[in-house]
Design a protein around this motif. Structure first.
Motif, PDB file in Angstrom:
ATOM      1  N   SER A  51       0.308  -1.016   0.007  1.00  0.00           N
ATOM      2  CA  SER A  51       0.139  -0.298   0.047  1.00  0.00           C
ATOM      3  C   SER A  51       0.402   1.028  -0.009  1.00  0.00           C
ATOM      4  CB  SER A  51      -0.612   0.126   1.201  1.00  0.00           C
ATOM      5  OG  SER A  51       0.207   0.314   2.733  1.00  0.00           O
ATOM      6  N   LEU A  52      -0.454   2.545   0.625  1.00  0.00           N
ATOM      7  CA  LEU A  52       0.731   3.695   0.507  1.00  0.00           C
ATOM      8  C   LEU A  52       1.506   3.747   1.387  1.00  0.00           C
ATOM      9  CD1 LEU A  52      -1.621   6.489  -1.458  1.00  0.00           C
ATOM     10  CD2 LEU A  52       1.319   5.862  -2.034  1.00  0.00           C
ATOM     11  N   VAL A  53       1.032   2.959   2.393  1.00  0.00           N
ATOM     12  CA  VAL A  53       2.033   3.427   3.912  1.00  0.00           C
ATOM     13  C   VAL A  53       3.297   2.932   3.670  1.00  0.00           C
ATOM     14  CG1 VAL A  53       1.786   1.912   6.186  1.00  0.00           C
ATOM     15  CG2 VAL A  53      -0.057   2.488   5.050  1.00  0.00           C
ATOM     16  N   PRO A  54       4.003   1.988   3.938  1.00  0.00           N
ATOM     17  CA  PRO A  54       5.647   2.089   3.646  1.00  0.00           C
ATOM     18  C   PRO A  54       6.028   2.694   3.027  1.00  0.00           C
ATOM     19  CG  PRO A  54       5.067  -0.208   2.181  1.00  0.00           C
ATOM     20  CD  PRO A  54       3.256   0.520   2.478  1.00  0.00           C
ATOM     21  N   MET A  55       5.404   3.568   1.868  1.00  0.00           N
ATOM     22  CA  MET A  55       6.142   4.554   0.845  1.00  0.00           C
ATOM     23  C   MET A  55       5.873   5.690   2.024  1.00  0.00           C
ATOM     24  SD  MET A  55       4.367   3.275  -2.544  1.00  0.00           S
ATOM     25  CE  MET A  55       4.291   1.724  -3.527  1.00  0.00           C
ATOM     26  N   VAL A  56       5.072   6.259   2.144  1.00  0.00           N
ATOM     27  CA  VAL A  56       4.989   7.403   2.713  1.00  0.00           C
ATOM     28  C   VAL A  56       5.952   7.121   4.191  1.00  0.00           C
ATOM     29  CG1 VAL A  56       3.262   9.026   4.856  1.00  0.00           C
ATOM     30  CG2 VAL A  56       2.819   7.760   2.684  1.00  0.00           C
ATOM     31  N   GLN A  57       6.076   5.872   4.965  1.00  0.00           N
ATOM     32  CA  GLN A  57       7.300   5.771   5.882  1.00  0.00           C
ATOM     33  C   GLN A  57       8.240   6.018   5.554  1.00  0.00           C
ATOM     34  OE1 GLN A  57       5.421   2.137   7.178  1.00  0.00           O
ATOM     35  NE2 GLN A  57       4.239   2.696   8.871  1.00  0.00           N
ATOM     36  N   ALA A  58       9.178   6.133   4.461  1.00  0.00           N
ATOM     37  CA  ALA A  58      10.277   5.616   3.934  1.00  0.00           C
ATOM     38  C   ALA A  58      10.351   7.538   4.016  1.00  0.00           C
ATOM     39  CB  ALA A  58      10.387   4.873   2.626  1.00  0.00           C
ATOM     40  N   VAL A  59       9.727   7.823   3.227  1.00  0.00           N
ATOM     41  CA  VAL A  59       9.674   9.631   2.448  1.00  0.00           C
ATOM     42  C   VAL A  59      10.661   9.700   3.366  1.00  0.00           C
ATOM     43  CG1 VAL A  59       8.670  11.644   1.800  1.00  0.00           C
ATOM     44  CG2 VAL A  59       8.627   9.180  -0.039  1.00  0.00           C
ATOM     45  N   ASN A  60       9.117  10.171   4.682  1.00  0.00           N
ATOM     46  CA  ASN A  60       9.634  10.383   6.023  1.00  0.00           C
ATOM     47  C   ASN A  60      10.566  10.475   7.092  1.00  0.00           C
ATOM     48  OD1 ASN A  60       7.546  12.476   7.976  1.00  0.00           O
ATOM     49  ND2 ASN A  60       8.140  11.165   9.344  1.00  0.00           N
ATOM     50  N   GLN A  61      11.474   8.728   6.776  1.00  0.00           N
ATOM     51  CA  GLN A  61      12.336   8.232   7.290  1.00  0.00           C
ATOM     52  C   GLN A  61      13.825   9.427   6.605  1.00  0.00           C
ATOM     53  OE1 GLN A  61      12.932   3.986   7.388  1.00  0.00           O
ATOM     54  NE2 GLN A  61      15.161   4.627   7.343  1.00  0.00           N
ATOM     55  N   VAL A  62      14.260   9.338   5.292  1.00  0.00           N
ATOM     56  CA  VAL A  62      14.370   9.824   4.895  1.00  0.00           C
ATOM     57  C   VAL A  62      15.321  11.579   5.029  1.00  0.00           C
ATOM     58  CG1 VAL A  62      15.060  10.639   2.134  1.00  0.00           C
ATOM     59  CG2 VAL A  62      14.745   8.879   2.782  1.00  0.00           C
ATOM     60  N   LEU A  63      13.232  12.221   5.852  1.00  0.00           N
ATOM     61  CA  LEU A  63      13.168  13.786   5.670  1.00  0.00           C
ATOM     62  C   LEU A  63      13.570  13.773   6.744  1.00  0.00           C
ATOM     63  CD1 LEU A  63       9.674  14.503   4.390  1.00  0.00           C
ATOM     64  CD2 LEU A  63      11.860  15.145   3.204  1.00  0.00           C
ATOM     65  N   TYR A  64      14.344  12.976   7.867  1.00  0.00           N
ATOM     66  CA  TYR A  64      14.977  13.189   8.943  1.00  0.00           C
ATOM     67  C   TYR A  64      16.100  12.053   8.838  1.00  0.00           C
ATOM     68  CZ  TYR A  64      10.967  15.141  11.013  1.00  0.00           C
ATOM     69  OH  TYR A  64       9.923  15.687  11.646  1.00  0.00           O
ATOM     70  N   GLU A  65      17.044  12.156   8.466  1.00  0.00           N
ATOM     71  CA  GLU A  65      18.733  12.723   7.960  1.00  0.00           C
ATOM     72  C   GLU A  65      18.690  10.393   8.222  1.00  0.00           C
ATOM     73  OE1 GLU A  65      21.209  14.071   7.222  1.00  0.00           O
ATOM     74  OE2 GLU A  65      19.300  15.788   7.210  1.00  0.00           O
ATOM     75  N   GLY A  66      17.200   9.951   7.303  1.00  0.00           N
ATOM     76  CA  GLY A  66      17.414   8.650   7.129  1.00  0.00           C
ATOM     77  C   GLY A  66      17.209   7.784   8.821  1.00  0.00           C
ATOM     78  N   ASP A  67      16.828   8.290   9.662  1.00  0.00           N
ATOM     79  CA  ASP A  67      16.851   7.634  11.071  1.00  0.00           C
ATOM     80  C   ASP A  67      16.029   6.922  10.918  1.00  0.00           C
ATOM     81  OD1 ASP A  67      16.129   7.200  13.831  1.00  0.00           O
ATOM     82  OD2 ASP A  67      17.019   8.938  14.594  1.00  0.00           O
ATOM     83  N   PRO A  68      15.843   5.236  11.015  1.00  0.00           N
ATOM     84  CA  PRO A  68      14.575   4.820  11.231  1.00  0.00           C
ATOM     85  C   PRO A  68      13.453   5.000  12.296  1.00  0.00           C
ATOM     86  CG  PRO A  68      16.779   3.759  11.339  1.00  0.00           C
ATOM     87  CD  PRO A  68      17.315   4.842  11.761  1.00  0.00           C
ATOM     88  N   SER A  69      14.151   5.498  13.381  1.00  0.00           N
ATOM     89  CA  SER A  69      13.361   6.284  14.423  1.00  0.00           C
ATOM     90  C   SER A  69      12.053   6.417  13.620  1.00  0.00           C
ATOM     91  CB  SER A  69      14.008   6.395  15.836  1.00  0.00           C
ATOM     92  OG  SER A  69      14.253   8.035  15.154  1.00  0.00           O
TER      93      SER A  69
END
Length: 785
Positions: A490-508
């Protein structure tokens, strides 16, 4: 008596009747060969009022699901991370992407623009295709490509062992599936020199495989016809006894297929075995009729007189058996599947056409000279009774039959509704089933069967945090509680992946943002740099709808019921979404399977009751005897439930393909018993004792029943050993089992009941003396010698 009048009319107008029916056969035969459509129309195979079908109609054009196809491109020489493999993979992917009937916005492949990597650091974010427009060349590019695969696409578009790539496509319903399968196979052959091996599964592939096997099926039909002819010659010892029944059966078959062609009915290629069964049914009634004619064809008896008398004798039991068998199809209209309803009406009328087919047989025989050599009957049945001594143990026979009914009822409870793992239509070693198992084993992120859930709400539903949180919770719940479910797409993991990158790739920070603006920004970033229409696979232009795809290992009846029950339980228990949006299930192959399974499960008992009541009414109208009706229905139920148990033991599920043939089996269950009891009644009316009447019935109609059963069983047995399709082989065996049980009931149980209970209601015409009967018996004995 109406049968006598009809027989006399046929004899007097034989030439006119034969000419008219030959002309009709020519017209309908031409229609069969030029207009009959052999294809599957998905909409006609679905229960139109089921909620799942309504969801598919509403969302299917955008999100697909019914015709999802998985094409695995395997590197037999190593991993995917080399230019030779990826160049070959790209060629295959491009050919699939530009296939005329593919839904391009639903195609997924490593080399498409929509397949992106999301990376960023130091306040910068890059979202670029991982292998478009060019493949990686420099070592650094290959390293980035490998990192992107491992981060987002391993298990989904790349196998877990990284030695194969996946292409996911959805095809339109108007696709020529046979041509599609050939096209993909040709792609694999072209790339074989590059170490490539192509595997494919999905509904279009399955249907294409079936279409491509039609040639072998036609050969089997020819073999079946040869078997039928040989058996008839062994029985009658006359070419007339072979050619006339075969010609009549062919005529009846062409009438049915011709009508199908004229009304535009699409005959499912799997159901091509159905005309073979109908051919056998027509043949069986012709054998009964021919036996009567040859019995009466004593020295000095003209051919026309023998035909007239034989038709008069056989008309009532034949018509009763024909109408009873037709009822097995007519009741299919109770099932809310358009293709089954149409099939029920057409095939019911088709079976009723056996009556005029018998008239056609009589007209042909009336025009033919008396055969120089023939045999009216054999002594097989009397020999079996004499050796087995069935008449000495009537209570044992009846007790065994009662136990068989009880065991059949118990065993029928275990018949599975739905499909098996892979495709039960094909043999386990078939390429399709091997590819099915291989793909499920090597890809943890995709499954060969998918359940789609849909999101629907007002505009901007698909940028609301609550929507994404609900989808995430729903996906996790199904994955945790259903062992055969895989991670949802779904779009969920994609939105989560973008959000992670926006915060310097921090998995949290791989979570759903808390505001609609942040979610919308993430969705915008992900959808950027894509082809026009790419994002239609996820939502529409106003972000009003969305979907969740949950891959499964299979769509067996148990799996379908479990996963859809889990999905609905979650939706019923979840808090209402703030904007009124809703989660809806189920679509995809699992949604289709659930719709069909539910319809069959909800109506199968109703259909059985309707068939039994219809046949009981036919028997009572013909014999005016509750005792005869009860005996034949008891034999019918025993045969039916034993067949159901046999289906369970063979692992044959009850589905949209097997149900029509099962209904046909129930309809045929009383045929043989009707002929036996009608002959017993004739003998009793001549003043014979019950013992002599039973003996006479077995010596005449009983032998015809046995040869009829053999004539119907033997031709379908080659299907069990040589058919390329497991479904047709199993249906051939099942058909043989049904007929065998029916034959045993007619030749053992029914006569035993007559001898033991000596019912007065079986005598209809009163006693007229036994002289004529004895003379007939003596003449028959001489003819047999």
């Amino acid at each position: 008596m109406i049968a006598t009048r009809i027989a006399g009319f046929v004899r007097r107008r034989a030439l006119f009747i034969a000419a008219g029916m030959i002309a009709l056969t020519g017209f309908l035969g031409y229609s069969s060969f030029t207009q009959l459509s052999l294809k599957v129309v998905l909409e006609a195979m679905l229960p139109i009022h089921h909620p799942n079908v309504e969801l598919m109609a509403k969302f299917g054009a955008q999100f697909g699901g019914a015709n999802t196809t998985l094409i695995m491109v395997e590197n037999t020489e190593g991993t995917i991370y080399n230019e030779k493999f990826m160049a070959a993979y790209k060629r295959v992917a491009d050919e699939i992407f530009f296939y005329p009937t593919v839904q391009r916005h639903l195609v997924q492949a490593l080399t498409l623009r929509k397949t992106k990597a999301i990376v960023g650091s130091a306040g910068r974010i890059d979202i670029n295709a991982i292998a478009w427009p060019d493949l990686p060349r420099a070592p650094e590019e290959w390293a980035n490509f490998e990192a992107a695969v491992k981060g987002a696409y391993r298990g989904l578009l790349v196998s877990d062992d990284e030695k194969a790539g996946m292409i996911i496509a959805d095809f339109k319903d108007e696709t020529d599936y046979a041509a599609l399968v050939t096209f993909i196979e040709d792609l694999g052959q072209k790339e074989a020199a590059n170490g490539i091996k192509v595997h494919m599964v999905g509904r279009p592939v399955l249907l294409g495989t079936i279409y491509n096997d039609l040639g072998a099926t036609i050969v089997l039909i020819g073999i079946s016809l040869v078997f039928s002819g040989l058996i008839l010659y062994v029985y009658f010892r006359s070419w007339m006894g072979v050619l006339i029944p075969m010609m009549t059966a062919t005529t009846g078959t062409l009438w049915g297929t011709g009508v199908m062609a004229l009304v535009g009915y699409n005959l499912d290629p799997l159901m091509i075995i159905l005309p073979v069964f109908v051919f056998a049914i027509v043949l069986s009634h012709c054998v009964q009729f021919m036996s009567r004619v040859f019995e009466r064809l004593q020295p000095g008896v003209p051919m026309g007189e023998a035909v007239e008398g034989g038709l008069a004798q056989v008309f009532v039991p034949s018509l009763t058996a024909i109408v009873a068998a037709a009822g097995g199809f007519f009741v299919l209209v109770l099932i809310g599947v358009p293709s089954l309803q149409a099939l029920g009406i057409i095939c019911g009328a088709w079976l009723l056409a056996i009556a005029p087919a018998l008239v056609f047989t009589a007209s042909l025989l009336s025009l033919m000279p008396r055969p120089k050599r023939f045999r009216a009957r054999t002594t097989w049945v009397e020999t079996i009774w004499r050796i087995a001594r069935f008449d000495r143990y009537p209570r044992v026979i009846i007790g065994i039959t009662v136990l068989c009914l009880a065991g059949g009822i118990y065993g029928s409870k275990f018949v599975v509704i739905g499909d098996a793992i892979g495709s039960p239509i094909l043999w386990p070693e078939a390429r399709y089933n091997q590819d099915n198992a291989l793909i499920n084993d090597r890809f943890s992120g995709v499954g060969t069967d998918i359940m789609l859930a849909y999101v629907e709400g007002p505009d901007d539903t698909m940028i609301q945090p609550a929507t994404y949180q609900a989808i995430e919770a729903f996906s996790r719940y199904v994955w945790q509680h259903e062992p055969k479910a895989r991670h949802a797409q779904s779009l969920v993991p994609m939105v989560q992946a973008v959000n992670q990158v926006l915060y310097e790739g921090d998995p949290s920070y791989a979570f759903i943002p808390e505001t609609a603006d942040d979610v919308a920004f993430n969705v915008y970033l992900f959808s950027s740099k894509g082809e026009p229409g790419d994002f239609k696979a996820y939502t529409d232009e106003t972000y009003r709808i969305g979907n969740v795809a949950i891959p499964l290992d299979d769509k067996t009846g148990t799996t379908v019921k479990e996963v859809t029950t889990l999905a609905r339980k979650f939706i019923a228990d979840m808090p209402a979404l703030p904007n009124g949006a809703k989660l809806l299930v189920a679509g995809g192959q699992v949604g289709i399977a659930e719709a069909v399974n539910t319809e069959i499960e909800g109506t199968k008992d109703e259909v059985l009751v309707a068939i039994v009541l219809f046949i009981a009414g036919c028997i009572y109208l013909a014999f005016r005897s509750l005792w005869i009706t009860g005996v034949l229905i008891f034999a019918l139920l025993t045969s039916t439930f034993l067949t159901d148990t046999f289906m369970y033991l063979m692992g044959i599920g009850l589905n949209i393909n097997t149900l029509p043939l099962a209904a046909l089996g129930v309809g045929l269950a009383a045929d043989y018993g009707i002929y036996i009891l009608h002959r017993v009644r004739e003998a009793l009316a001549e003043g014979e004792s019950y013992e002599d009447a039973v003996h006479h019935a077995l010596a005449t109609s009983g032998n015809a029943v046995m040869i009829t059963a053999i004539t119907m069983i033997a031709p379908v047995m080659p299907w069990a050993f040589f058919s390329a399709l497991r479904f047709q082989a199993e249906m051939g065996v099942l058909h043989a089992v049904v007929l065998f049980f029916n034959m045993l009931g007619a030749l053992i149980f029914v006569p035993t009941m007559v001898r033991m209970f000596r019912p007065a209601s079986i005598v209809r015409y009163g006693h007229r003396g036994s002289r004529a009967f004895k003379v007939e018996t003596e003449l028959m004995g001489k003819a047999a010698e």
